[in-house]
Design an enzyme around this catalytic site. Structure first.
Site, PDB file in Angstrom:
ATOM      1  N   LEU A 234      39.191  28.967  32.932  1.00  0.00           N
ATOM      2  CA  LEU A 234      38.249  28.404  31.953  1.00  0.00           C
ATOM      3  C   LEU A 234      38.805  28.504  30.531  1.00  0.00           C
ATOM      4  O   LEU A 234      38.241  27.930  29.603  1.00  0.00           O
ATOM      5  CB  LEU A 234      36.908  29.154  32.031  1.00  0.00           C
ATOM      6  N   SER A 235      39.906  29.236  30.345  1.00  0.00           N
ATOM      7  CA  SER A 235      40.420  29.461  28.987  1.00  0.00           C
ATOM      8  C   SER A 235      40.775  28.173  28.227  1.00  0.00           C
ATOM      9  O   SER A 235      40.582  28.118  27.013  1.00  0.00           O
ATOM     10  CB  SER A 235      41.616  30.409  29.016  1.00  0.00           C
ATOM     11  N   LYS A 282      49.933  41.027  34.152  1.00  0.00           N
ATOM     12  CA  LYS A 282      49.568  41.786  32.953  1.00  0.00           C
ATOM     13  C   LYS A 282      50.497  42.973  32.677  1.00  0.00           C
ATOM     14  O   LYS A 282      50.590  43.435  31.549  1.00  0.00           O
ATOM     15  CB  LYS A 282      48.111  42.244  33.045  1.00  0.00           C
ATOM     16  N   ASN A 303      47.165  41.194  27.994  1.00  0.00           N
ATOM     17  CA  ASN A 303      46.604  39.887  28.392  1.00  0.00           C
ATOM     18  C   ASN A 303      46.942  38.780  27.401  1.00  0.00           C
ATOM     19  O   ASN A 303      46.515  37.646  27.584  1.00  0.00           O
ATOM     20  CB  ASN A 303      45.083  39.982  28.582  1.00  0.00           C
ATOM     21  N   GLY A 342      34.505  49.808  41.028  1.00  0.00           N
ATOM     22  CA  GLY A 342      35.828  49.214  41.234  1.00  0.00           C
ATOM     23  C   GLY A 342      36.900  49.974  40.470  1.00  0.00           C
ATOM     24  O   GLY A 342      36.623  50.598  39.437  1.00  0.00           O
ATOM     25  N   ALA A 343      38.111  49.924  40.999  1.00  0.00           N
ATOM     26  CA  ALA A 343      39.218  50.663  40.378  1.00  0.00           C
ATOM     27  C   ALA A 343      40.507  49.845  40.399  1.00  0.00           C
ATOM     28  O   ALA A 343      41.595  50.360  40.645  1.00  0.00           O
ATOM     29  CB  ALA A 343      39.407  52.008  41.081  1.00  0.00           C
ATOM     30  N   GLY A 345      42.878  46.614  38.311  1.00  0.00           N
ATOM     31  CA  GLY A 345      43.457  46.467  36.975  1.00  0.00           C
ATOM     32  C   GLY A 345      42.405  46.298  35.893  1.00  0.00           C
ATOM     33  O   GLY A 345      42.507  46.886  34.810  1.00  0.00           O
ATOM     34  N   THR A 367      38.212  52.699  47.779  1.00  0.00           N
ATOM     35  CA  THR A 367      39.379  53.560  48.001  1.00  0.00           C
ATOM     36  C   THR A 367      39.366  54.662  46.939  1.00  0.00           C
ATOM     37  O   THR A 367      39.624  54.404  45.760  1.00  0.00           O
ATOM     38  CB  THR A 367      40.682  52.728  47.880  1.00  0.00           C
TER      39      THR A 367
END
Ligand code: ATR
Length: 483
Positions: A234-235, A282, A303, A342-343, A345, A367
């Site tokens: 979308l950027s 990244k 980024n 979540g873990a 990036g 995890t």
């Protein structure tokens, strides 16, 4: 020129299509192979019914078309169409010079000699173009780049084949930048369609109103986004309207990338001024940056890459972009504690941002070891995702950073009892409303969307790219078409 490929099966439908897209196109290509046999007989009247230069083409199946007639019948249809006022006729590379060429020349119709390769970019592409041009007014090659190095070969055509009238098309997802930046390959035109008559084709509206592809010139500054899945990014909807808002001759294009090293070579070749970086590059871009900011060092992810005198500089606007929508609530003390789901990036940057602003964070992940790793670096607690119920009523902010919900209506903390006082934030941009946010909303929570973060980080990127604030008068529409 932007040329619309017509893939309707009647002349009337082709005319309707031209009418609908007239504001966005400069030329059209009538494809006899899409017309029914009866309609094909009327093709000669078509050019007199449209106020645009027209190409006539009768594409064989082996070249990606639909014409399965005998070669004699196929040529007869083209001969018949040449009674009309077409500006160009497309004749395939392997056809010997014959009556088609003679009739075209006699009627002042220019000949495009075309070659297709749906597998690759041939090694001898430049000499092939030169050979084609010797036998026609315009050489046309439609080839399939399989890597960013192939894309660079196509852009080199401008230098290598200067002064040769040519049309170059890079098909497939790697070819998208070549379709948008066609003028930077020295290509006379780019093809578009609304139903993808060739892989990777964009619509006329997107080429004209989002990219202004026909206005690109030698001075246009090129920016872009690199990743392994950027076709739906979308950027471009943020940066291209922003550039126009400040009257900056610049364009922002998605680049599907397989090798960061090759991309940096292309970026030098195109004299790019900067680019956004997304999954999975990244980290990889860091070794090409001569300078990185403190945030990039801390988060370990970049980024945004911007050209500075003599080097590339890596910055991270995800960090500020994430904080922007909740800044006031952190400032006021409404947010003191957070659960980060979540873990991966993205989680890493978010945890660092929250910790940096003094928010107490617990990371939950399927995890455990990945959560532990981020928690150790950022000094916070962590737990297994299936223990989420232990945190009910305990936190002010819940941030969803997993990929769950991207392609399914699923919530990674299904069954979690929201009190309704939590602020819930999902960083997914598509869909805007995820199951996680929908469940939170049903309990009365206030919501923040990934699209807010995307816009906030994009505006900061824009400042890094241009040195200007994002223009206040430009309304960003992330629902606008991108293909
Ligand atoms: P990114 O770098 O974009 O954050 P990632 O590194 O692939 O992407 O991380 C994806 C996150 O989504 C991880 O936290 C992952 O959990 P695991 O570390 O256990 O793999 C999480 N995730 C993906 N699918 C999941 C699922 N079905 N249930 C729960 N968590 C999931």
């Amino acid at each position: 020129m932007i040329c619309l490929t017509l893939s309707e099966n009647t002349i009337a439908a082709c005319l309707e299509r031209v009418k609908a897209e007239r504001d966005y196109i400069d030329m059209c290509e009538l494809r006899l192979d899409f017309l029914t046999k009866e309609e094909c007989a009327k093709a000669k009247v078509f050019p007199s019914l449209v106020d645009l230069p027209c190409i006539v083409t009768n594409r064989r199946v082996q070249d990606g078309g639909r014409c399965a007639l005998s070669e004699r019948q196929r040529r007869a249809q083209l001969m018949d169409a040449l009674d009309g006022d077409f500006k160009y006729i497309d004749i395939e590379e392997d056809l010997k010079r014959g009556e088609l060429d003679e009739k075209a020349e006699a009627r002042g119709v220019k000949i495009i000699r075309s070659m297709h390769d749906f597998e690759k970019v041939p090694d001898d592409i430049f000499s092939r173009i030169q050979q084609l041009r010797k036998r026609a007014d315009v050489a046309k090659v439609a080839v399939t780049p399989r890597s960013i190095a192939d894309v660079m070969t196509l852009f080199n055509a401008q230098k290598e084949l200067e002064g040769i009238d040519k049309i170059i098309i890079g098909m497939g997802p790697y070819g998208i930048p070549t379709r948008i930046l066609y003028k930077r390959m020295g290509s006379m035109l780019t093809f578009c369609s609304n139903n993808q008559t060739a892989p990777g084709q964009l619509s006329s509206r997107v080429l004209k109103t989002l990219y202004h592809a026909d206005q690109v010139d030698e001075k246009t500054a090129i920016y872009g986004i690199i990743g392994n899945n950027v076709t739906n990014s979308l950027s471009p909807l943020i940066h291209n309207p922003g550039f126009r808002g400040i009257k900056y001759n610049a364009i922002y294009v998605p680049f599907l990338v397989d090798s960061v090293r090759s991309f940096f070579a292309l970026a030098e070749n195109l004299r790019m001024r900067g680019f956004s970086v997304t999954v999975p590059f990244k980290l990889d871009v860091l070794s090409y940056c001569g300078n990185i900011t403190r945030e990039v060092k801390q988060i370990g992810a970049c980024n945004t890459v911007v050209r500075m005198p003599g080097l590339w500089k890596g910055i991270n606007t995800d960090y500020y972009g994430f904080l922007a929508p909740i800044e006031n609530d952190i400032e006021s003390g409404r947010i003191r504690t957070a659960l980060v789901i979540g873990a991966g990036g993205a989680s890493n940057a978010i945890v660092w941002a929250l910790r940096n602003r003094g928010v107490k964070v617990t990371i939950l992940n399927r995890t455990l070891s990945r959560a532990e790793k981020i928690a150790q670096v950022n000094i916070c607690s962590f737990d297994r995702l299936d223990n989420c119920k232990a945190y009910e009523g305990q936190v002010d902010l819940i941030v969803q950073t997993t990929t769950v919900g991207y392609d399914s209506w699923a919530n990674p903390i299904e069954g979690f009892a929201f009190t309704g006082r939590e602020i819930c934030y999902d960083i997914l941009t598509k869909p805007k409303m995820t199951k996680f946010l929908s469940d939170a909303q049903a309990a009365g929570c206030s919501l923040h969307f990934g699209q807010e973060m995307l816009i906030a980080q994009g505006k900061l990127q824009f400042e890094a790219f241009t040195g200007y604030h994002y223009p206040a008068g430009v309304a960003i529409d992330l629902d606008a078409p991108i293909q």
